[in-house]
Design a protein around this motif. Sequence first.
Motif, short mmCIF file in Angstrom:
data_model
loop_
_atom_site.label_atom_id
_atom_site.label_comp_id
_atom_site.label_asym_id
_atom_site.label_seq_id
_atom_site.Cartn_x
_atom_site.Cartn_y
_atom_site.Cartn_z
N LEU A 87 -8.45 -27.60 -0.42
CA LEU A 87 -8.57 -28.15 0.93
C LEU A 87 -8.85 -29.65 0.89
CD1 LEU A 87 -8.77 -27.47 4.02
CD2 LEU A 87 -11.25 -27.33 3.66
N GLU A 88 -9.73 -30.07 0.00
CA GLU A 88 -10.06 -31.50 -0.11
C GLU A 88 -8.84 -32.32 -0.51
OE1 GLU A 88 -12.60 -33.20 0.75
OE2 GLU A 88 -13.83 -31.50 1.34
N LYS A 89 -8.01 -31.77 -1.40
CA LYS A 89 -6.79 -32.47 -1.81
C LYS A 89 -5.84 -32.61 -0.62
CE LYS A 89 -6.93 -30.91 -6.63
NZ LYS A 89 -6.29 -30.04 -7.66
N LYS A 90 -5.72 -31.55 0.17
CA LYS A 90 -4.84 -31.60 1.34
C LYS A 90 -5.35 -32.58 2.38
CE LYS A 90 -2.55 -27.08 1.29
NZ LYS A 90 -2.20 -25.90 2.09
N LEU A 91 -6.67 -32.62 2.57
CA LEU A 91 -7.24 -33.56 3.54
C LEU A 91 -7.02 -35.00 3.11
CD1 LEU A 91 -10.60 -31.81 4.52
CD2 LEU A 91 -8.68 -32.28 6.03
N LYS A 92 -7.13 -35.27 1.80
CA LYS A 92 -6.87 -36.62 1.29
C LYS A 92 -5.43 -37.02 1.57
CE LYS A 92 -10.38 -36.79 -2.33
NZ LYS A 92 -10.64 -36.81 -3.80
N THR A 93 -4.51 -36.07 1.38
CA THR A 93 -3.10 -36.35 1.67
C THR A 93 -2.90 -36.65 3.15
OG1 THR A 93 -2.42 -34.87 -0.12
CG2 THR A 93 -0.76 -35.42 1.53
N GLN A 94 -3.53 -35.86 4.01
CA GLN A 94 -3.42 -36.06 5.45
C GLN A 94 -3.98 -37.41 5.89
OE1 GLN A 94 -1.93 -34.11 7.88
NE2 GLN A 94 -1.12 -32.96 6.14
N ARG A 95 -5.06 -37.84 5.24
CA ARG A 95 -5.67 -39.13 5.59
C ARG A 95 -4.73 -40.29 5.33
NH1 ARG A 95 -10.38 -37.23 2.32
NH2 ARG A 95 -11.66 -35.98 3.71
N TYR B 186 -10.46 -23.60 7.04
CA TYR B 186 -10.01 -24.73 7.86
C TYR B 186 -10.91 -25.94 7.59
CZ TYR B 186 -9.39 -27.67 12.00
OH TYR B 186 -9.18 -28.74 12.84
N GLY B 187 -10.31 -27.11 7.47
CA GLY B 187 -11.07 -28.33 7.28
C GLY B 187 -10.60 -29.43 8.22
N ALA B 188 -11.52 -30.17 8.77
CA ALA B 188 -11.20 -31.32 9.63
C ALA B 188 -12.07 -32.49 9.21
CB ALA B 188 -11.43 -30.98 11.09
N SER B 189 -11.50 -33.68 9.27
CA SER B 189 -12.23 -34.88 8.86
C SER B 189 -11.96 -36.01 9.85
CB SER B 189 -11.79 -35.30 7.45
OG SER B 189 -12.42 -36.50 7.06
N VAL B 190 -13.02 -36.64 10.28
CA VAL B 190 -12.91 -37.79 11.19
C VAL B 190 -13.09 -39.06 10.38
CG1 VAL B 190 -13.85 -38.92 13.23
CG2 VAL B 190 -13.85 -36.42 13.08
N GLN B 191 -12.08 -39.93 10.38
CA GLN B 191 -12.17 -41.20 9.65
C GLN B 191 -12.37 -42.35 10.64
OE1 GLN B 191 -8.71 -39.53 8.77
NE2 GLN B 191 -10.18 -38.11 7.91
N GLY B 192 -12.73 -43.48 10.07
CA GLY B 192 -12.89 -44.67 10.90
C GLY B 192 -13.99 -44.56 11.92
N ILE B 193 -15.04 -43.78 11.59
CA ILE B 193 -16.14 -43.58 12.55
C ILE B 193 -16.80 -44.91 12.88
CG2 ILE B 193 -18.44 -42.59 12.81
CD1 ILE B 193 -17.47 -40.15 11.26
N ILE C 4 -9.76 -42.48 17.85
CA ILE C 4 -10.39 -42.15 16.59
C ILE C 4 -9.37 -41.49 15.67
CG2 ILE C 4 -11.22 -39.78 16.98
CD1 ILE C 4 -13.99 -40.92 15.92
N THR C 5 -9.48 -41.71 14.37
CA THR C 5 -8.54 -41.16 13.41
C THR C 5 -9.01 -39.79 12.95
OG1 THR C 5 -8.12 -43.42 12.64
CG2 THR C 5 -7.30 -41.63 11.27
N PHE C 6 -8.09 -38.82 12.95
CA PHE C 6 -8.46 -37.42 12.71
C PHE C 6 -7.43 -36.76 11.81
CE2 PHE C 6 -7.87 -32.98 13.98
CZ PHE C 6 -9.15 -32.47 13.82
N SER C 7 -7.88 -35.94 10.87
CA SER C 7 -6.96 -35.18 10.03
C SER C 7 -7.50 -33.77 9.83
CB SER C 7 -6.77 -35.86 8.67
OG SER C 7 -8.00 -36.05 8.01
N GLN C 8 -6.59 -32.82 9.59
CA GLN C 8 -6.98 -31.43 9.40
C GLN C 8 -6.06 -30.76 8.38
OE1 GLN C 8 -6.64 -29.22 13.08
NE2 GLN C 8 -4.55 -29.87 13.46
N ALA C 9 -6.56 -29.68 7.78
CA ALA C 9 -5.76 -28.93 6.79
C ALA C 9 -6.30 -27.51 6.72
CB ALA C 9 -5.83 -29.60 5.43
N VAL C 10 -5.48 -26.60 6.16
CA VAL C 10 -5.84 -25.19 6.05
C VAL C 10 -5.43 -24.66 4.68
CG1 VAL C 10 -5.52 -22.86 6.98
CG2 VAL C 10 -5.56 -24.82 8.52
N VAL C 11 -6.30 -23.83 4.10
CA VAL C 11 -5.99 -23.16 2.83
C VAL C 11 -6.29 -21.68 2.99
CG1 VAL C 11 -6.63 -22.90 0.40
CG2 VAL C 11 -6.46 -25.19 1.40
#
Length: 520
Positions: A113-121, A6-13, A91-98
């Motif tokens: 996972l990183e590719k999926k998170l980039k797509t979600q962003r 599982y991966g989660a990324s917070v953007q626009g911090i 806050i902007t948030f994205s998540q993905a699972v592999v």
Amino acid sequence: MGKYLYGASVQGIQSFIFQTNQLNDISGASELVENICTKKFKETVGNGFNEKSNAVIMAAGNVKYVFDTREQCQHVVRNFPRMVQECAPGITFSQAVVKFDDEKHFEKAVDELEKKLKTQRNLHQTPLEVGMLGCKRAAKTGMPVVKIWNGEELDAATYAKRVARKDCGNKLHIKSFWGKRQDADKDLKLEEELDIKDLTGKNDWIAIVHIDGNGLGKVVQQLGKDRKKFYQFSTLLDQATTKAANEAFKVIEETHGFSYNKLPICPVVLGGDDLTAIIRGDLALPYAQKFINEFERETSQGEMKALLSKANMDKLTACGGIAYIKASFPFYYGYKLAEELCHAAKTDAKAKDKLNVPSCLMFHKVQDSFILSYKDIKERELELKPKDNSKDKAANNGQNTPATPKKTLCFGPYYLDEQVGYKTINDLERMVKELGKAENEGLKTGVRQWLSLMHENEEAAKQRLERLYNIRNNHALLEELTSAHKRTVIDSEGKEKEIEHYAAYDVLAYYTINNQQTND
């Protein structure tokens, strides 16, 4: 039986943190961001949370965690976004699972996972706090009012920041200053309402410092195959960054007296290999220099050294940007400039040695009310207009004269260690100290006049410089400030181009920040 990465990324911090210039809101926002990927994620996972066995990284707006069952992963995917939005509205948030079947495939799973998170962003996220057309709006942010705080109408995000500032206390401050020291609260007794004036000294110059580590991608490529080593590296990196920040604070604590209820520094982000802080202007460079020096030292020993050796590295280095701004200047644009300065420093350092990037800093003192990128600032303020060669061509029977090298007052970056054709941070400090001596008072005025003439009339500037050499004794310092340091760069067409750099502008700017007296 497969596992789930599982991966989660917070953007626009930064945009979330620097929404206003209110230190209380900035401090509260920093606490919220710090909690999202640690405390809030643990709460969402619940009783099955296991940091040592399942966590990969939990810092600096990023989470990577391995779930052993599909049900556990589904629970977090459903509930963590809601937890984040309730904790930090807007806050902007994205998540993905592999899914992966074997630890041997962990590296491939991380890449996917990183590719999926980039797509979600890149997917549009509808803000939850848009509000009706006729609803009342908060004066400072323009978002819908949801609460009244001491008579002030607040939107959801600002209210959450105020609550976090009150409930969380000063956890990020304590982490930045003393690490995990248990009795730190006894020393730190900040006022309930933080005041921007506490960050100013004898003048209104403050600084936003942003520092980022080098070579992390190379290390992750080597260690990403092994989940345990990846986690160990992430943990040690966060510890090294925290210790470096503690040592940097110790420097300003020991050399500049201040009370613990009115601090001249406000930490904003500290995690992974990142540090962002708002600090009194004259303290920024010593603080940043010490942090980078200690960051190198902390990553060059013990278990971290052993891990880095697998990537053929002895230590990690870091580059930084310092934006000097007036206390009334919008912090968001100050941070954006600090980030661009950091990027410019990295670009220059990587050009010198891509494998072992040397540590360095760049800074700029904002003297314009226009909100510009650093590229625009250089073109507008720092680059000197080339001499018009048309008259020389006419006098030379129509023959082209040699091209005039491009001239710039941008002298950075300043390196931690000696580099050919550049000055070190210590060199900058030495020149400023020398310029501040009483016998060099006239020299400062003369060099300022020379700088003005360099923008207007190069011949007049040359005459003024000759005059300075005749009436001033400190020729060595004068030469350091006004002589051209030639550096060769590769332009966009792949051709070598020579640029002349002058140190006077930076030295005078930094001298003013340290010595200008405008406050009582």
